[in-house]
Design a protein around this motif. Structure first.
Motif, PDB file in Angstrom:
ATOM      1  N   LEU A 223      -0.529  16.393   4.861  1.00 21.33           N
ATOM      2  CA  LEU A 223       0.601  17.308   5.013  1.00 21.33           C
ATOM      3  C   LEU A 223       1.211  17.199   6.403  1.00 21.33           C
ATOM      4  O   LEU A 223       2.439  17.245   6.553  1.00 21.33           O
ATOM      5  N   ASP A 224       0.357  17.047   7.398  1.00 19.42           N
ATOM      6  CA  ASP A 224       0.858  16.883   8.766  1.00 19.42           C
ATOM      7  C   ASP A 224       1.749  15.650   8.886  1.00 19.42           C
ATOM      8  O   ASP A 224       2.794  15.680   9.539  1.00 19.42           O
ATOM      9  N   GLN A 225       1.344  14.564   8.249  1.00 17.62           N
ATOM     10  CA  GLN A 225       2.127  13.335   8.316  1.00 17.62           C
ATOM     11  C   GLN A 225       3.475  13.498   7.614  1.00 17.62           C
ATOM     12  O   GLN A 225       4.503  13.020   8.109  1.00 17.62           O
ATOM     13  N   VAL A 226       3.470  14.175   6.465  1.00 15.12           N
ATOM     14  CA  VAL A 226       4.735  14.400   5.737  1.00 15.12           C
ATOM     15  C   VAL A 226       5.690  15.228   6.580  1.00 15.12           C
ATOM     16  O   VAL A 226       6.890  14.895   6.716  1.00 15.12           O
TER      17      VAL A 226
ATOM     18  N   THR B  86       0.852  -1.194   0.000  1.00 22.64           N
ATOM     19  CA  THR B  86       0.000   0.000   0.000  1.00 22.64           C
ATOM     20  C   THR B  86       0.884   1.239   0.000  1.00 22.64           C
ATOM     21  O   THR B  86       2.068   1.185   0.346  1.00 22.64           O
ATOM     22  N   VAL B  87       0.297   2.366  -0.369  1.00 22.24           N
ATOM     23  CA  VAL B  87       1.068   3.597  -0.550  1.00 22.24           C
ATOM     24  C   VAL B  87       0.368   4.751   0.169  1.00 22.24           C
ATOM     25  O   VAL B  87      -0.855   4.878   0.119  1.00 22.24           O
ATOM     26  N   SER B  88       1.178   5.585   0.848  1.00 22.02           N
ATOM     27  CA  SER B  88       0.668   6.817   1.450  1.00 22.02           C
ATOM     28  C   SER B  88       1.680   7.925   1.200  1.00 22.02           C
ATOM     29  O   SER B  88       2.882   7.671   1.047  1.00 22.02           O
ATOM     30  N   LEU B  89       1.203   9.155   1.161  1.00 21.41           N
ATOM     31  CA  LEU B  89       2.050  10.303   0.861  1.00 21.41           C
ATOM     32  C   LEU B  89       3.134  10.487   1.913  1.00 21.41           C
ATOM     33  O   LEU B  89       4.302  10.742   1.594  1.00 21.41           O
ATOM     34  N   ALA B  90       2.761  10.345   3.186  1.00 17.44           N
ATOM     35  CA  ALA B  90       3.733  10.531   4.263  1.00 17.44           C
ATOM     36  C   ALA B  90       4.843   9.487   4.175  1.00 17.44           C
ATOM     37  O   ALA B  90       6.024   9.801   4.365  1.00 17.44           O
ATOM     38  N   GLY B  91       4.460   8.259   3.883  1.00 16.10           N
ATOM     39  CA  GLY B  91       5.463   7.202   3.774  1.00 16.10           C
ATOM     40  C   GLY B  91       6.436   7.456   2.641  1.00 16.10           C
ATOM     41  O   GLY B  91       7.650   7.265   2.786  1.00 16.10           O
ATOM     42  N   ILE B  92       5.915   7.906   1.494  1.00 14.62           N
ATOM     43  CA  ILE B  92       6.770   8.150   0.325  1.00 14.62           C
ATOM     44  C   ILE B  92       7.788   9.248   0.620  1.00 14.62           C
ATOM     45  O   ILE B  92       8.988   9.089   0.383  1.00 14.62           O
TER      46      ILE B  92
END
Length: 551
Positions: free
Chosen positions: A435-438, A298-304
């Protein structure tokens, strides 16, 4: 000279189609690989297991170790046959650990409280399997997408352009901050029994530093000499393995004699070998790792974005590794003439890792090592990695207040900012969850913060190229550019790829493909120059290897 060839001076061919080197030279060449390779193969899964909610599932930990062994073997074979083809083993990297731990520390991925209690964990229950596999799939997806950026940078030739701006003052804080934030993991493992941890450290230091020049006569066979005794520097070759084995054996003796407490509530209980011993009987003899074994990533913006910080650090780390490999071989051109490094040995090591990944008992055995023994290894290994990062400063002028400020501020900020961000995450909220996670992942990744500050300051604060270390950096590797034709011959792709029978005309327009030069005269000149420099390079290499401290 008559007599056995010293183990550290095995003059053996360095290309795949050369004769197979003798066994002592195989061992010596494998010893000259990155000292943290084997430790990384074990350390990375064990450190991640806690954040993946697997601290009480030793069988799955053994599967993770087997998988990283198997994948490292595949990556090593691909690098040796089709990559830069340097004699380097592609092991686990700590550059991805910090951003991965930062990503898994987000509220969404924190482990449920019941997974921290061994009595409540049923490793075979669908609920528990889904808990850790969802986190594993998230990590896999982030690494897959972020790695595409690394492919783009390499294939486009962008890394060559970026190296104009990336110097020792960027690489040093980045690599240093790969290991420094892991002090907590090392302390947790070693703190389970400091006596056992310091005993492991003592064994490793004893073998690698004090007994490194002590040879052990072992039976050997060479053509024309038949069976005879040859001096083998076992303590210099296997300091970590011998240290772990002796500490593990002593823990077993202390367990059998009940010197270590059997009560789980008493300090030192986790140093017993029977607390982790069941995994050996549970693990299958054979297990073949395969893509998607834990589900679709699976993919998430923060992880990337978080793993991108690890990708950048990994690229900087790799640049240093490849430069070091070429330097310890004299230079790449001399490698083509003197044949001092055997890629055949690396192929053998890769095959050994593949077999280790298939035999499930190997991963189970490594997963059953008591925590304090692993903690002692962590203290030594992370200390060496930190020192490797700092050693990049040898190219710079450290009498310059400019350089002292850049390095000191970058490292200290790389420790301070992530510590503050992890304790005050609510102050960084913008109202946009993604954005908070990134922001949270990036600011809690020390090597990103320190490396970025080092890069900005080094390229904006006035300073000469000599002061910044760029001239010394280029000077130490200038021989590679002068021998480009010879390098091309040494590192030709196998099976005729890239030759006149297997070349595609438009490949020459790709930045990743080397441009071939014509003319036999130029080749002869390069060979002559390379042969002349090989003697000097060999002597410099011998003196350098003698001066380098290896763990």
């Amino acid at each position: 000279a008559e007599g056995p060839t010293p183990l550290w001076r095995c003059p053996w061919p360095g290309v795949l189609n050369d004769p197979v080197p003798p066994v002592p030279c195989w061992v010596q060449s494998l010893r000259e690989e990155r000292p943290q390779t084997m430790g990384g193969l074990v350390a990375v899964p064990l450190i991640l297991s806690k954040e993946l909610c697997l601290q009480h599932d030793l069988l799955t930990q053994s599967h993770l170790i087997s998988t990283i062994f198997f994948v490292s073997g595949i990556c090593t074979l691909l690098q040796v046959f089709f990559g830069v083809r340097l004699p380097i083993i592609q092991g686990g990297t700590f550059a991805f650990l910090t951003p991965t731990l930062a990503m898994l520390s987000l509220p969404k991925w924190k482990c449920p409280a019941w997974t921290q209690n061994a009595t409540l964990v049923n490793a075979s229950s669908p609920e528990f399997i889904e808990v850790w596999q969802t986190r594993m799939r998230e990590v896999q997806g982030a690494i897959i997408v972020a790695s595409c950026f690394q492919i783009l940078v390499g294939f486009s030739g962008l890394i060559g352009f970026l190296m104009r701006f990336i110097g020792p003052l960027t690489i040093a804080p980045t690599i240093t901050l790969v290991a420094l934030p892991l002090f907590d993991s090392a302390g947790d493992e070693a703190g389970q029994h400091w006596g056992i941890a310091f005993m492991t450290i003592s064994f490793i230091v004893l073998f690698s530093q004090y007994l490194k020049d002590v040879s052990v006569p072992l039976p050997s066979y060479q053509r024309g000499k038949k069976c005879h005794l040859s001096p083998v520097y076992l303590f210099q070759i296997f300091p970590v393995l011998l240290g772990l084995s002796l500490s593990w054996l002593l823990c077993y003796v202390l367990t059998v004699t009940d010197v270590l407490p059997a009560d789980p509530s008493i300090y030192g209980h986790l140093a017993r070998t029977d607390t982790r011993g069941d995994v050996l009987s549970q693990a299958p003899w054979f297990r073949l790792p395969y893509p998607g074994q834990w589900g679709v990533p699976t993919v998430s913006l923060a992880g990337i974005f978080g793993i991108l910080a690890g990708v950048i650090s990994s690229m900087l780390e790799s640049v240093g590794d490849y430069y070091a490999c070429a330097r310890l071989s004299g230079n790449v051109g001399a490698l083509g003439i003197t044949k001092v490094g055997s890629r055949t040995v690396i192929v053998a090591g890769a095959c050994a890792m593949l077999l280790g990944g298939i035999f499930g008992k190997v991963g189970a055995m490594l997963a059953s090592i008591p925590g304090p023994v692993i903690g002692g290894m962590f203290l030594v290994m992370f200390g060496v990695i930190t020192a490797v990062g700092i050693s990049n400063l040898q190219y710079t002028d450290m009498n310059s207040s400019r350089n002292i400020f850049i390095f000191g501020f970058s490292v200290f900020a790389g420790l301070t900012v992530p510590n503050w961000a992890s304790k005050n995450s609510t102050l960084l909220e913008t109202g946009i969850i993604q954005l908070d996670q990134v922001i949270q992942v990036l600011l809690t990744t020390g090597m990103f913060v320190g490396g970025l500050l080092g890069f900005i300051l080094d390229n904006t604060i006035p300073g000469t190229q000599e002061e910044r270390g760029l001239l010394a950096w280029k000077h130490s590797h200038r021989g590679e550019a002068d021998n480009s034709q010879l390098v091309s011959k040494v590192y030709d792709l196998p099976f005729g790829i890239g030759t006149k029978h297997g070349a595609v005309s438009w490949f020459r327009y790709l930045p990743a493909c080397p441009k071939r030069q014509r003319g036999g005269k130029r080749m002869d000149e390069l060979k002559g120059a390379g042969q002349e420099s090989s003697v000097k390079a060999s002597s410099e290499r011998d003196s350098e290897i003698g001066a380098v401290t290896r763990i």
